[in-house]
Structure formats: C-alpha cells, structure tokens
Scaffold this active site. Structure first.
Site, PDB file in Angstrom:
ATOM      1  N   TRP A 148       4.179  54.571 153.106  1.00  9.03           N
ATOM      2  CA  TRP A 148       5.424  54.861 152.410  1.00  9.03           C
ATOM      3  C   TRP A 148       6.427  55.562 153.323  1.00  9.03           C
ATOM      4  O   TRP A 148       6.061  56.455 154.085  1.00  9.03           O
ATOM      5  CB  TRP A 148       5.179  55.813 151.240  1.00  9.03           C
ATOM      6  CG  TRP A 148       4.304  55.320 150.139  1.00  9.03           C
ATOM      7  CD1 TRP A 148       2.950  55.492 150.015  1.00  9.03           C
ATOM      8  CD2 TRP A 148       4.714  54.604 148.969  1.00  9.03           C
ATOM      9  NE1 TRP A 148       2.503  54.930 148.851  1.00  9.03           N
ATOM     10  CE2 TRP A 148       3.562  54.376 148.185  1.00  9.03           C
ATOM     11  CE3 TRP A 148       5.950  54.139 148.511  1.00  9.03           C
ATOM     12  CZ2 TRP A 148       3.600  53.703 146.971  1.00  9.03           C
ATOM     13  CZ3 TRP A 148       5.998  53.462 147.305  1.00  9.03           C
ATOM     14  CH2 TRP A 148       4.841  53.251 146.546  1.00  9.03           C
ATOM     15  N   ASP A 149       7.686  55.189 153.208  1.00  8.24           N
ATOM     16  CA  ASP A 149       8.762  56.067 153.627  1.00  8.24           C
ATOM     17  C   ASP A 149       8.870  57.164 152.566  1.00  8.24           C
ATOM     18  O   ASP A 149       8.329  57.014 151.463  1.00  8.24           O
ATOM     19  CB  ASP A 149      10.067  55.274 153.733  1.00  8.24           C
ATOM     20  CG  ASP A 149      11.266  56.151 154.005  1.00  8.24           C
ATOM     21  OD1 ASP A 149      11.218  56.918 154.976  1.00  8.24           O
ATOM     22  OD2 ASP A 149      12.235  56.074 153.228  1.00  8.24           O
ATOM     23  N   PHE A 150       9.581  58.247 152.859  1.00 13.46           N
ATOM     24  CA  PHE A 150       9.674  59.353 151.907  1.00 13.46           C
ATOM     25  C   PHE A 150      11.052  59.426 151.244  1.00 13.46           C
ATOM     26  O   PHE A 150      11.202  59.101 150.076  1.00 13.46           O
ATOM     27  CB  PHE A 150       9.336  60.670 152.613  1.00 13.46           C
ATOM     28  CG  PHE A 150       9.204  61.850 151.678  1.00 13.46           C
ATOM     29  CD1 PHE A 150       8.089  61.974 150.864  1.00 13.46           C
ATOM     30  CD2 PHE A 150      10.179  62.834 151.627  1.00 13.46           C
ATOM     31  CE1 PHE A 150       7.957  63.053 149.996  1.00 13.46           C
ATOM     32  CE2 PHE A 150      10.058  63.919 150.772  1.00 13.46           C
ATOM     33  CZ  PHE A 150       8.944  64.028 149.953  1.00 13.46           C
ATOM     34  N   ASP A 151      12.067  59.822 152.001  1.00 14.41           N
ATOM     35  CA  ASP A 151      13.408  59.974 151.437  1.00 14.41           C
ATOM     36  C   ASP A 151      14.010  58.619 151.087  1.00 14.41           C
ATOM     37  O   ASP A 151      14.053  57.716 151.926  1.00 14.41           O
ATOM     38  CB  ASP A 151      14.326  60.684 152.435  1.00 14.41           C
ATOM     39  CG  ASP A 151      13.868  62.103 152.710  1.00 14.41           C
ATOM     40  OD1 ASP A 151      13.925  62.921 151.788  1.00 14.41           O
ATOM     41  OD2 ASP A 151      13.438  62.374 153.842  1.00 14.41           O
ATOM     42  N   LYS A 211      12.026  55.971 164.136  1.00  5.70           N
ATOM     43  CA  LYS A 211      12.484  54.706 163.560  1.00  5.70           C
ATOM     44  C   LYS A 211      13.843  54.336 164.159  1.00  5.70           C
ATOM     45  O   LYS A 211      14.639  55.216 164.459  1.00  5.70           O
ATOM     46  CB  LYS A 211      12.641  54.841 162.044  1.00  5.70           C
ATOM     47  CG  LYS A 211      11.356  55.131 161.288  1.00  5.70           C
ATOM     48  CD  LYS A 211      11.641  55.315 159.807  1.00  5.70           C
ATOM     49  CE  LYS A 211      10.392  55.702 159.037  1.00  5.70           C
ATOM     50  NZ  LYS A 211      10.665  55.931 157.608  1.00  5.70           N
TER      51      LYS A 211
END
Length: 215
Positions: free
Chosen positions: A6-9, A139
């Site tokens: 997962w990405d977070f924000d 990224k």
C-alpha cells in the site's frame, strides 16, 4: 498475490487537509501567493524534498529555506486533520482476517508514518514498511519495491501495489509489479490510466471487489 503493498497518503488516509495546511503556512512565511499551492499539489506522492525542489526551484527559492518553512508548521500537532478514507479501516480488518499479508511503500518518513499509524492501531499490520529512510532513491524509482522483494523473497508478480499517484504506478511498472490505482486521492482517472495499472477503483467499495478477486 501474496503481498499487498500500500501507499499511505491519498490511498489509505486522506492527508490532503494536513498537506494543504502545512503548505499554506509555508507560503505565507515565504511571502509567496497561495496560488503556488496548485503547483505543489502536482508533486504530492514524491518525497517532500523532491516536491519542494520541483515547485520552488523555478521560483528561485532555496530548497532548504522552503523545507524549513514547511516543517515549521508543526505537522505532528495537526495530525487530527488526517483521517482514513471511508471504508479503509474495515477493508484492512477484513484482509487481515483473511490472512492477507500487507506492506507499505510510502514517500513519508518513518517517524511520522509510525506515529500516524499508531493513531488507528495499524503499526503492526504492515511488514515490511519501506520509507525514504530505507532507500537511496524515492518514488517513482523502483527501489522501494525492489527492496520489498529482497526482504520478503517474493517475485514481482506475487506483489500487488495499490496507490493513488502516477509515482506509485510508475514505480510498480518499473519494478515489474502489477498495480491497482485508487481514485480518492490526488489524481484523475486519466492520469492514472496512462501509467498502466491492472485496474482502477474509484472508491473503497470498488477497491474491495478488486482485491478480493485476487485472493
């Protein structure tokens, strides 16, 4: 699929109010117009240093000066502005209940990330957690997912990256990892589709359907 990364924000948590509040503070401190916010938001999803360089370099402002102004906002004291997207806590609980292994690959530094995860009791739910503190290249460079593969022993096709920005999806593509784009973050469906995700989820309900189909 053996691991959801997962990405977070913008993917798990709606942090836009906090990000905008911090940048509004910085712009005021720097004597810059609030209209610069529009350019800044184009780079949400990159490490903050890269976003600042891309936004303020053309304006002739020193990166360190801008970063100091941005961090002087006191983000930790304003984290109440962040909340999980609707349905995300329930989805994470369901996936854990099904024994699904999960990880995080984020542009947020480790200390604030773990502090924010602790607000919802998530800090033990993800392993590994890859932040800019664990890699040389943030990224959209694929290093975060390559490191995740090295730590888990998984092949690229055994991981599924879920993110809301082109930077997440480009990282996944360059690492050979399939991806799913979510539409409740910062970017349009068209911008995300150009990065080649396997699927697009406009909301958490659609994301649940997509992820359960992979199990």
């Amino acid at each position: 699929m053996k691991l959801i990364a997962w990405d977070f924000d913008g993917t798990l948590v709606d942090s836009r109010p906090l990000i905008e509040a911090g940048m509004a503070h910085a712009l005021d401190a720097l004597g810059q117009p609030r209209s610069v916010m529009h350019e800044w938001l184009k780079y949400v999803g990159l490490p903050v240093e890269a976003g600042i360089r891309n936004t303020f370099g053309p304006l002739g402002l020193d990166d360190d000066t801008v970063l100091k102004a941005y961090r002087s906002f006191g983000h930790a004291e304003h984290e109440h502005l962040m909340q999980p997207f609707e349905g995300i806590p329930e989805l994470l609980e369901e996936l854990r209940g099904r024994g699904q292994r999960m990880a995080v690959a984020t542009s947020k530094r480790r200390v604030p990330l773990l502090r924010q995860m602790a607000r919802w009791g998530w800090e033990a739910w993800f392993d590994p957690i890859i932040t800019p503190d664990e890699v040389t290249h943030g990224k959209p460079h694929p290093e975060s997912l390559e490191k995740m593969q090295a730590l888990t022993g998984l092949a690229p096709e055994e991981i599924l990256m879920v993110g809301d920005t082109p930077f997440d999806l480009d990282m996944a593509r360059d690492a050979g990892v399939p991806s799913v784009a979510v539409g409740h973050g910062f970017y349009s469906q068209e911008a995300l589709a150009a990065c080649g995700p396997r699927a697009y989820a406009p909301d958490t309900a659609a994301l649940r359907d997509i992820l359960l189909a992979y199990l």
